[in-house]
Design a protein around this motif. Sequence first.
Motif, PDB file in Angstrom:
ATOM      1  N   ILE A 269      61.199  -3.994  78.486  1.00  0.00           N
ATOM      2  CA  ILE A 269      59.779  -3.769  78.789  1.00  0.00           C
ATOM      3  C   ILE A 269      58.874  -4.656  77.827  1.00  0.00           C
ATOM      4  N   PRO A 270      58.020  -5.599  78.487  1.00  0.00           N
ATOM      5  CA  PRO A 270      56.884  -6.116  77.583  1.00  0.00           C
ATOM      6  C   PRO A 270      56.289  -5.174  76.629  1.00  0.00           C
ATOM      7  N   ARG A 271      56.362  -5.499  75.291  1.00  0.00           N
ATOM      8  CA  ARG A 271      55.703  -4.122  74.590  1.00  0.00           C
ATOM      9  C   ARG A 271      55.107  -4.643  73.202  1.00  0.00           C
ATOM     10  N   ALA A 272      55.086  -6.158  73.135  1.00  0.00           N
ATOM     11  CA  ALA A 272      54.183  -6.621  71.862  1.00  0.00           C
ATOM     12  C   ALA A 272      53.672  -7.886  72.497  1.00  0.00           C
ATOM     13  N   LEU A 273      52.445  -8.036  72.499  1.00  0.00           N
ATOM     14  CA  LEU A 273      51.504  -9.236  72.786  1.00  0.00           C
ATOM     15  C   LEU A 273      51.251  -9.903  71.480  1.00  0.00           C
ATOM     16  N   LEU A 274      51.171 -11.116  71.579  1.00  0.00           N
ATOM     17  CA  LEU A 274      50.709 -11.788  70.411  1.00  0.00           C
ATOM     18  C   LEU A 274      49.577 -12.785  70.802  1.00  0.00           C
ATOM     19  N   ALA A 275      48.515 -12.726  69.922  1.00  0.00           N
ATOM     20  CA  ALA A 275      47.291 -13.476  70.440  1.00  0.00           C
ATOM     21  C   ALA A 275      46.585 -14.031  69.089  1.00  0.00           C
ATOM     22  N   ARG A 276      45.814 -15.066  69.190  1.00  0.00           N
ATOM     23  CA  ARG A 276      45.025 -15.550  68.246  1.00  0.00           C
ATOM     24  C   ARG A 276      44.079 -16.173  68.661  1.00  0.00           C
ATOM     25  N   PRO A 277      42.953 -16.233  67.977  1.00  0.00           N
ATOM     26  CA  PRO A 277      41.752 -16.881  68.512  1.00  0.00           C
ATOM     27  C   PRO A 277      41.848 -18.231  68.983  1.00  0.00           C
ATOM     28  N   ALA A 278      41.309 -18.361  69.967  1.00  0.00           N
ATOM     29  CA  ALA A 278      41.449 -19.773  70.709  1.00  0.00           C
ATOM     30  C   ALA A 278      40.805 -20.888  69.844  1.00  0.00           C
TER      31      ALA A 278
END
Length: 290
Positions: A269-278
């Motif tokens: 199951i997709p569990r960790a989402l990684l994001a950064r400021p654009a």
Amino acid sequence: MSLRAALAEGTEQLAAAGIETARLDARVLMGAVLGRPPASVPALSCALSEPQQAQFDDLIRRRTKREPVAYILGHKEFWSLEFAVGPGVLVPRPDSETLIEAARASFADQDGPRTIADLGCGSGCLIIAALHLWPRAHGTAFDISAAALDYTRKNAERLGVAGRLDLVLCDFRQAEGAFDLVLCNPPYLREEELAQAAPELSFEPAQALSAGADGLSAYRSLGPVFGRIVHPEGLAVVELGAGQEAPVCREFSRAGLDVTGVRTDLSGIPRALLARPARKKVVGIRGPRG
Ligand code: GLN
């Protein structure tokens, strides 16, 4: 009574209370009474003393009321570390280790993050695991609950990272700072889901679980917070509920974040989402014509 008879009786009571893991739970509780690893319990053949029998009966009785095993024991293992837990904090789930794995992989070719935040730290499992992983990092743990921060403090002391951790009592929406890594396991269950969830969840703090009618209310607030406190070269790693990847990506894009990856848990199951400021777009300056 013999240990075997007590174990069989306890297992039966747990099964009658609708607990699918009755046999395992009875062993774990017996292990706690005897101070022995649960796996060693079935091979033991001895009689229980009266106080042991009374204690075992009490633990079984609590479990038949569906109190989580971790609350009964007072601890839960996460990332191979033992965390004190109890009423007021979410019991660490193995799924959340996916966030630590994802963060580790993201910083693998660097020295590691120097500054780490945890929004809604609860028991402290995420931030303390991260501080263990990166011994030169400094952490800041935010939580709106004083009880949660007490657990985080206690766990940080037990696990030897208290000198590198600041605790801040506030709503995560008010979090300030500039961090290389921001971890967060927000509440993400839909009201309806929570109402139908296993009875054990009713023992845990609703504010750590419940996120409005669509389960997305915390993510809506988190987008702008990440935009503000994640360092331009930094990373946010946030836990997802099942099926939330697409709507959370939409919320985060709206808040001006780039979603850079997703990591699945052991069930796929997709569990960790990684994001950064654009990254700011470089606007070309047009020279004079001709
Ligand atoms: N994973 C938890 C559960 O489904 C929910 C945790 C959360 O809302 N952050 O029991």
